[in-house]
Write a protein that holds these residues in place. Structure first.
Motif, PDB file in Angstrom:
ATOM      1  N   UNK A   1       0.235  13.425 -11.284  1.00 28.25           N
ATOM      2  CA  UNK A   1       0.441  12.265 -10.424  1.00 28.25           C
ATOM      3  C   UNK A   1      -0.202  11.067 -11.115  1.00 28.25           C
ATOM      4  N   UNK A   2       0.623  10.145 -11.550  1.00 30.20           N
ATOM      5  CA  UNK A   2       0.166   8.950 -12.252  1.00 30.20           C
ATOM      6  C   UNK A   2      -0.052   7.859 -11.200  1.00 30.20           C
ATOM      7  N   UNK A   3      -1.235   7.243 -11.187  1.00 28.72           N
ATOM      8  CA  UNK A   3      -1.556   6.257 -10.160  1.00 28.72           C
ATOM      9  C   UNK A   3      -2.063   4.966 -10.803  1.00 28.72           C
ATOM     10  N   UNK A   4      -1.255   3.903 -10.767  1.00 30.65           N
ATOM     11  CA  UNK A   4      -1.760   2.625 -11.249  1.00 30.65           C
ATOM     12  C   UNK A   4      -2.826   2.112 -10.292  1.00 30.65           C
ATOM     13  N   UNK A   5      -3.876   1.501 -10.841  1.00 31.66           N
ATOM     14  CA  UNK A   5      -4.946   0.968  -9.992  1.00 31.66           C
ATOM     15  C   UNK A   5      -5.721  -0.096 -10.759  1.00 31.66           C
TER      16      UNK A   5
ATOM     17  N   UNK B   1      -6.838  -3.451  -6.367  1.00 30.29           N
ATOM     18  CA  UNK B   1      -5.470  -3.038  -6.080  1.00 30.29           C
ATOM     19  C   UNK B   1      -5.380  -1.535  -6.290  1.00 30.29           C
ATOM     20  N   UNK B   2      -5.139  -0.808  -5.219  1.00 31.36           N
ATOM     21  CA  UNK B   2      -4.956   0.638  -5.261  1.00 31.36           C
ATOM     22  C   UNK B   2      -6.176   1.359  -5.844  1.00 31.36           C
ATOM     23  N   UNK B   3      -7.341   0.735  -5.825  1.00 25.98           N
ATOM     24  CA  UNK B   3      -8.532   1.341  -6.422  1.00 25.98           C
ATOM     25  C   UNK B   3      -8.891   2.677  -5.771  1.00 25.98           C
ATOM     26  N   UNK B   4      -8.607   2.815  -4.491  1.00 29.83           N
ATOM     27  CA  UNK B   4      -8.927   4.046  -3.766  1.00 29.83           C
ATOM     28  C   UNK B   4      -7.830   5.098  -3.863  1.00 29.83           C
TER      29      UNK B   4
ATOM     30  N   UNK C   1       0.838  -1.191   0.000  1.00 30.97           N
ATOM     31  CA  UNK C   1       0.000   0.000   0.000  1.00 30.97           C
ATOM     32  C   UNK C   1       0.879   1.249   0.000  1.00 30.97           C
ATOM     33  N   UNK C   2       0.478   2.315  -0.706  1.00 34.12           N
ATOM     34  CA  UNK C   2       1.280   3.540  -0.729  1.00 34.12           C
ATOM     35  C   UNK C   2       0.970   4.476   0.437  1.00 34.12           C
ATOM     36  N   UNK C   3       0.619   3.894   1.577  1.00 34.26           N
ATOM     37  CA  UNK C   3       0.275   4.700   2.751  1.00 34.26           C
ATOM     38  C   UNK C   3       1.517   5.297   3.380  1.00 34.26           C
ATOM     39  N   UNK C   4       1.337   6.450   4.009  1.00 37.02           N
ATOM     40  CA  UNK C   4       2.436   7.103   4.730  1.00 37.02           C
ATOM     41  C   UNK C   4       2.844   6.230   5.911  1.00 37.02           C
ATOM     42  N   UNK C   5       4.016   6.494   6.428  1.00 34.61           N
ATOM     43  CA  UNK C   5       4.534   5.757   7.570  1.00 34.61           C
ATOM     44  C   UNK C   5       3.604   5.903   8.772  1.00 34.61           C
ATOM     45  N   UNK C   6       3.697   4.961   9.683  1.00 33.83           N
ATOM     46  CA  UNK C   6       2.870   4.993  10.891  1.00 33.83           C
ATOM     47  C   UNK C   6       3.037   6.331  11.606  1.00 33.83           C
ATOM     48  N   UNK C   7       1.933   6.886  12.047  1.00 34.20           N
ATOM     49  CA  UNK C   7       1.952   8.164  12.749  1.00 34.20           C
ATOM     50  C   UNK C   7       1.870   9.367  11.835  1.00 34.20           C
ATOM     51  N   UNK C   8       1.874   9.137  10.510  1.00 35.17           N
ATOM     52  CA  UNK C   8       1.766  10.223   9.545  1.00 35.17           C
ATOM     53  C   UNK C   8       0.465  10.083   8.768  1.00 35.17           C
TER      54      UNK C   8
END
Length: 152
Positions: free
Chosen positions: A115-119, A132-135, A70-77
């Motif tokens: 910003x190119x986003x594969x999904x 996969x990465x739909x959101x 997942x392209x989520x930010x690090x924990x706490x961010x």
């Protein structure tokens, strides 16, 4: 803060020299954004443009893209891991520069910040749906809006 999201299906891109329906939609959308924004028809917009590269389940493995992380930010961010997303997008766009060069060039000429986003909505076989990465295109739009300077 409204951010344009363009949904592009790379599996439907035409070979160089041809024009697909999605390219015509993009051209019309760019013209309207410029017109309603009071911009010259050749001006680049400053607003980020998010391009959702759909059906990644059909082409991502060819580029060794791993969408299981997942392209989520690090924990706490809050937000997305922008660097990870950028690196992933660069690999995808490099391939599409070969298969849809006119479209990639048009999009890059339209916005200063793409910003190119594969999904993938399905994630593969329709009998077992695993998006996969739909959101991510929508989350990226929210992330950009949160980081945009406040307008007074």
């Amino acid at each position: 803060c409204a951010l344009p999201i363009f949904v592009f299906d790379p599996t439907q891109a035409r070979a160089a020299g041809g024009t697909s329906r999605q390219e015509l939609v993009l051209i019309e959308a760019m013209a309207r954004i410029r017109r309603y924004g009071g911009l010259d028809q050749r001006a680049r917009i400053r607003t980020p443009l998010i391009v959702a590269l759909t059906k990644a389940d059909a082409w991502a493995s060819d580029m060794q893209l791993d969408l299981s992380r997942r392209p989520s930010a690090a924990a706490g961010q809050v937000g997305l891991d922008a660097e990870f997303l950028r690196r992933t997008a660069e690999r995808a766009v490099a391939r599409f520069r070969e298969t849809a060069p006119e479209l990639i060039q048009s999009i890059s000429a339209f916005s200063e910040n793409v910003l190119w986003v594969p999904c993938s909505a399905l994630g593969g076989d329709a009998t077992r749906v695993q998006p996969q990465w739909a959101e991510v295109p929508f989350v990226a739009a929210l992330d950009c809006a949160m980081r945009a300077p406040a307008r007074t």
